[in-house]
Structures are given as C-alpha cells and as structure tokens.
Scaffold this motif. Sequence first.
Motif, PDB file in Angstrom:
ATOM      1  N   GLY A  35       0.851  -1.369   0.175  1.00 17.67           N
ATOM      2  CA  GLY A  35      -0.114   0.421  -0.050  1.00 17.67           C
ATOM      3  C   GLY A  35       0.497   1.578   0.201  1.00 17.67           C
ATOM      4  N   HIS A  83      -1.132  -3.021   5.547  1.00 18.06           N
ATOM      5  CA  HIS A  83      -0.877  -1.604   4.968  1.00 18.06           C
ATOM      6  C   HIS A  83       0.761  -1.037   5.804  1.00 18.06           C
ATOM      7  CE1 HIS A  83      -1.374   2.848   3.361  1.00 18.06           C
ATOM      8  NE2 HIS A  83      -2.220   2.109   2.729  1.00 18.06           N
ATOM      9  N   ILE A 130      -6.354  -1.835   1.053  1.00 22.82           N
ATOM     10  CA  ILE A 130      -4.247  -1.650   0.674  1.00 22.82           C
ATOM     11  C   ILE A 130      -3.634  -1.408  -0.644  1.00 22.82           C
ATOM     12  CG2 ILE A 130      -1.836  -2.898   1.059  1.00 22.82           C
ATOM     13  CD1 ILE A 130      -3.654  -4.427   3.917  1.00 22.82           C
TER      14      ILE A 130
END
Length: 328
Positions: free
Chosen positions: A172, A224, A311
């Motif tokens: 991400g 993430h 993400i």
Amino acid sequence: MNILVTGGAGYIGSHTVRELVNRGHQVVVLDNLTRGHQAAVKEGFLVKGDTSDRALLKQLFAEFEVDAVMHFAASSQVGESVRLPSDYYHNNVVKGLNLLDAMVESEVRYLVFSSTAAVYGEPREVPIPESHPANPTNPYGATKLALEGAMRWYGDAYGLRWASLRYFNAAGADPEGDIGEDHTPETHLIPLVLKVALGQMPHLEVYGNDYPTPDGTCVRDYIHVNDLAQAHILALDALAGGAPSSAYNLGNGNGYTVLDVIRTAGEVVGRTLPVKFTARRPGDPAMLVAGSDKIKSELGWQPLYPRLKDIIETAWRWHLSHPQGFEK
Ligand SMILES: NC(=O)c1ccc[n+]([C@@H]2O[C@H](COP(=O)([O-])OP(=O)(O)OC[C@H]3O[C@@H](n4cnc5c(N)ncnc54)[C@H](O)[C@@H]3O)[C@@H](O)[C@H]2O)c1
Ligand SMILES: O=c1ccn([C@@H]2O[C@H](COP(=O)(O)OP(=O)(O)O[C@H]3O[C@H](CO)[C@H](O)[C@H](O)[C@H]3O)[C@@H](O)[C@H]2O)c(=O)[nH]1
C-alpha cells in the motif's frame, strides 16, 4: 522527541517519517540512497550517508540531540540474499552492529528495529506467534535475527531499550498518493501486479504453484505501510514510557495466496491481469501469516487498513499518479 531514522528515504521509512513529523517529532533521516529516493523525504531533514560511518552517526546524535533511532536501513530481498549472503551480512549485521555501538557510545537509549516474518522460516503453526522458534530459510531472515540477538544482549549489558517489529508483507501507500513503493529492481508482488495493470509488464510471473496451500501458490499476510508507521510510534512511546524491550509481529492475520492478490488487484483496476506460472523462488516459505495479538493487547495497535482490497487501492493510487516512480 528527536529521532534519527535510518533508511528514511526508503518505502516504509518515508511513510514513518511523515507520521512522526505529523505527531510533532523532530526527524533526521540517514540514508545512503542506494535504494531510497531523496524525493520520498517530504518531511524531516535528509543526510546522505551510510550506517557504517561511526563518526557521522556520533556527529548526528550530538548535533540533533537524538533520543531514539528507528532503524529501517537494510538490504531486504529474500531472493537476492540467497545469491549474495555476504552483502546481506555486511549491510544488515556488520553495519547494524556499528549503529548499536554508536548508540551505546553516545548514550542514545531507544531503538525501534525493522525485523521481519522471515526470522521464523517455515512455520510449524499459523498464525505465527512471537514465541514460535526462529529458524530462517534464507540469509535475509538470518541477518535480521542476528541483529535481534545483538540488541537483546546489548540491552542487558549496556541498557539499550529496543522494540523489534517483525513485519509480514508491507504493502500500500499513503492515501495522499504522493509517496509510495518504488524499488529498482522491483521484486514485490503488489507493485509488480500493478505494473502489469499499467501495461509496463506483459504478465505477472507466479513463482511456483505446487506449494501445500489452497491453490498451490504462496500465502502471505499483507499489512498497510501506514499501519506499520503507527506501530513504530506506539512502540517508541511504550519504550519511552518504561515498557520492557520486546519483539512484536505485525500483520493482519489474514493469509492470501499469490492468486488471491492478483484477483483482488484485478478487481481494483477493473480487468483480469495475465499471469504465467514459473519455478519456485529459492528461499520462499509456503505460508506466512502473523499472530499480532501481542502488539494489539500490549501497545493498543489497531490497523486502519485490514482489508487487502483497501491496501491495493492505496497502492494503485500511487502507481497511477507516479507510473515511473519518484524520479521521473
Ligand atoms: N517491505 C517489506 O515487506 C518488509 C517486510 C519486513 C521487513 N522489512 C524491513 O523494513 C525495512 C524497510 O524496508 P523497505 O521495504 O522500506 O526497504 P527500502 O529498500 O525501500 O528502504 C531501505 C532504505 O535503506 C537505505 N539503506 C540501505 N542500506 C543502508 C545503509 N547501510 N546506510 C544507509 N542507508 C541504507 C536504502 O537506500 C533505502 O532507502 C528494511 O529493514 C526491511 O528489511 C520490509
Ligand atoms: O513476481 C512475483 C513476485 C512475488 N511473487 C510471490 O509473491 C509472494 C510475495 O513476495 P514478495 O517478494 O512481495 O514478498 P516476500 O514474501 O518475499 O518478502 C517480504 O516479506 C518478507 C516477510 O514475509 C520479508 O520481510 C521481505 O523483506 C519482504 O520483501 C511470494 O510468495 C513470491 O514468491 C510472485 O509469485 N511473483
């Protein structure tokens, strides 16, 4: 606090720098820019240099009255580490020890270290708890484990206080879309899938479909990058508040196969992405899924982006607006 961030021009480091500055910390980044980008350091102050330079480290500690170090600088590709173990031991262990020694000499007490799921090797149980035996299947994981060992003994002998964050698969980008993942060469699955979506690669090579997993491809736990950044801040706050040194896993506890990731990326970009099956990549464990209960219960960590699709969406925003990465 005044914080030295090694590797702060890299992917995870730059996201953490932003979060630290947002929280009011003073940040100086030390990065040799071998893999990082000057343009990734939008906040804080960048010094181009190497963690092997003890004099520079001590100068920075004194000049900026550094209270804590976040140590991201490392070589971090599993496949490359199998081919070039000497590079990995030098960059991650020898230079890592130089940093620890400089911290001890300058009485910098707090260290938050980027460790990895790769310290565990092939898991005996999933989700993997921190108490799981550490038995790396590649030099990369072995070098991270070696520095964790040193931190533990330095803590006992010299009073260094540390948190080792064993991340699973970072992915991400900051939702602002102005920083993100840009490695040359890129080896990570999600950016490569998105390069296929951008038309920069004809297909994604899937490394092995004969693993003992639901569809034969490797299972990973994607987390993430901003959730990692939050965890660093919680870990540092805890150390400064008197918490004991400790190691924590960081993942979402959900395992996705390589084909799951490609399918989800296809949903995000709105088309089916072509794949080719090839041989296994040396050093890859079949399945890595995190048990992250410890950091949730001890430090109050809660991920903001637990869903894979969310993400990948943040990564897609970055890649769409920066199809050639930072420099162009
Ligand atoms: N990306 C992941 O999924 C992942 C997972 C687990 C752990 N980690 C660890 O997290 C850390 C950051 O990973 P990343 O993906 O942001 O990597 P990255 O390559 O983007 O960032 C590392 C940065 O460190 C710098 N660097 C490397 N060696 C240096 C040295 N000797 N002196 C000064 N600077 C140096 C590089 O130029 C780069 O900017 C690494 O320690 C990595 O092992 C990453
Ligand atoms: O083109 C590709 C790239 C990757 N993969 C597969 O996708 C999965 C994820 O691969 P990544 O290279 O994205 O990530 P790794 O799991 O190898 O490694 C990452 O997570 C590890 C811990 O889990 C380490 O910390 C390491 O630093 C970090 O790069 C693996 O099964 C890999 O074989 C492919 O099939 N094709």
